[in-house]
Motif scaffolding. Sequence first.
Motif, PDB file in Angstrom:
ATOM      1  N   LEU A   3     -32.551  22.684  37.639  1.00  0.00           N
ATOM      2  CA  LEU A   3     -32.400  23.714  36.619  1.00  0.00           C
ATOM      3  C   LEU A   3     -32.220  25.099  37.227  1.00  0.00           C
ATOM      4  O   LEU A   3     -31.402  25.887  36.783  1.00  0.00           O
ATOM      5  N   SER A   6     -28.561  25.771  38.759  1.00  0.00           N
ATOM      6  CA  SER A   6     -27.433  25.471  37.889  1.00  0.00           C
ATOM      7  C   SER A   6     -26.975  26.724  37.159  1.00  0.00           C
ATOM      8  O   SER A   6     -27.687  27.702  37.067  1.00  0.00           O
ATOM      9  N   PHE A   8     -26.229  27.728  33.659  1.00  0.00           N
ATOM     10  CA  PHE A   8     -26.342  27.361  32.258  1.00  0.00           C
ATOM     11  C   PHE A   8     -25.808  28.471  31.370  1.00  0.00           C
ATOM     12  O   PHE A   8     -25.918  29.647  31.691  1.00  0.00           O
ATOM     13  N   LEU A  11     -28.709  27.619  25.180  1.00  0.00           N
ATOM     14  CA  LEU A  11     -29.786  26.696  24.840  1.00  0.00           C
ATOM     15  C   LEU A  11     -30.084  26.821  23.359  1.00  0.00           C
ATOM     16  O   LEU A  11     -29.863  27.867  22.749  1.00  0.00           O
ATOM     17  N   VAL A  21     -30.055  22.310  26.724  1.00  0.00           N
ATOM     18  CA  VAL A  21     -29.484  23.356  27.566  1.00  0.00           C
ATOM     19  C   VAL A  21     -28.162  22.823  28.094  1.00  0.00           C
ATOM     20  O   VAL A  21     -28.086  21.667  28.541  1.00  0.00           O
ATOM     21  N   GLY A  23     -24.318  23.766  30.379  1.00  0.00           N
ATOM     22  CA  GLY A  23     -23.735  24.675  31.357  1.00  0.00           C
ATOM     23  C   GLY A  23     -22.536  24.103  32.080  1.00  0.00           C
ATOM     24  O   GLY A  23     -21.798  23.260  31.555  1.00  0.00           O
ATOM     25  N   TRP A  29     -28.885  19.113  29.509  1.00  0.00           N
ATOM     26  CA  TRP A  29     -30.287  18.732  29.713  1.00  0.00           C
ATOM     27  C   TRP A  29     -31.010  18.783  28.386  1.00  0.00           C
ATOM     28  O   TRP A  29     -30.644  19.560  27.497  1.00  0.00           O
ATOM     29  N   GLN A  38     -31.901  15.189  32.527  1.00  0.00           N
ATOM     30  CA  GLN A  38     -30.455  15.414  32.508  1.00  0.00           C
ATOM     31  C   GLN A  38     -29.802  14.321  31.680  1.00  0.00           C
ATOM     32  O   GLN A  38     -30.139  13.141  31.815  1.00  0.00           O
TER      33      GLN A  38
END
Length: 169
Positions: A3, A6, A8, A11, A21, A23, A29, A38
Amino acid sequence: DTLSNSDFNDLAGLSAQDLYVVGSRGAAWRRHEGRWRQLPFPSTLDLKTVAVAPDGTAYVTDERGHVWQGRDDSWRCLTPKPHSESFLDSAWFAGRLWCTGSTGGCYVLQGSRMVLAMDARRQPMPKGCSLASRRLDVSPDGRRMLVAGWHGALEFDGEHWTALFYGEP
């Protein structure tokens, strides 16, 4: 670790314990029952927005403007033809998915495509206002949606649109 390393973009969820979430490169996720997992998302395109309906169904948009519907391990593309642009923001309100375009405009999911909210079959947005829309949010009680942009803000109660201000404030 995944996380924090990454990229993102958005959310959304039903509570702090039930979140999605999304991205870059199809990263999706979900936090459910206190754990992050994930999801096996069926695309490697950058995911731009996520909105969650009251029944827990998530709606995800990608960089080509496709809309995906699903949860956990089950996803399907609702809009087979790509949209002309990606989306900047999204919200689930009054039984429909609403999005704003990355260059402006408010859209609503109608059948298998996103249409300008001013062209929606039911409760269309006032004509000039749709093109200035940039951001969406739903009130904490779920009864109103706020749409704001470069030149104005509108409130929608699911039946009627009310201009809060339009033009130069």
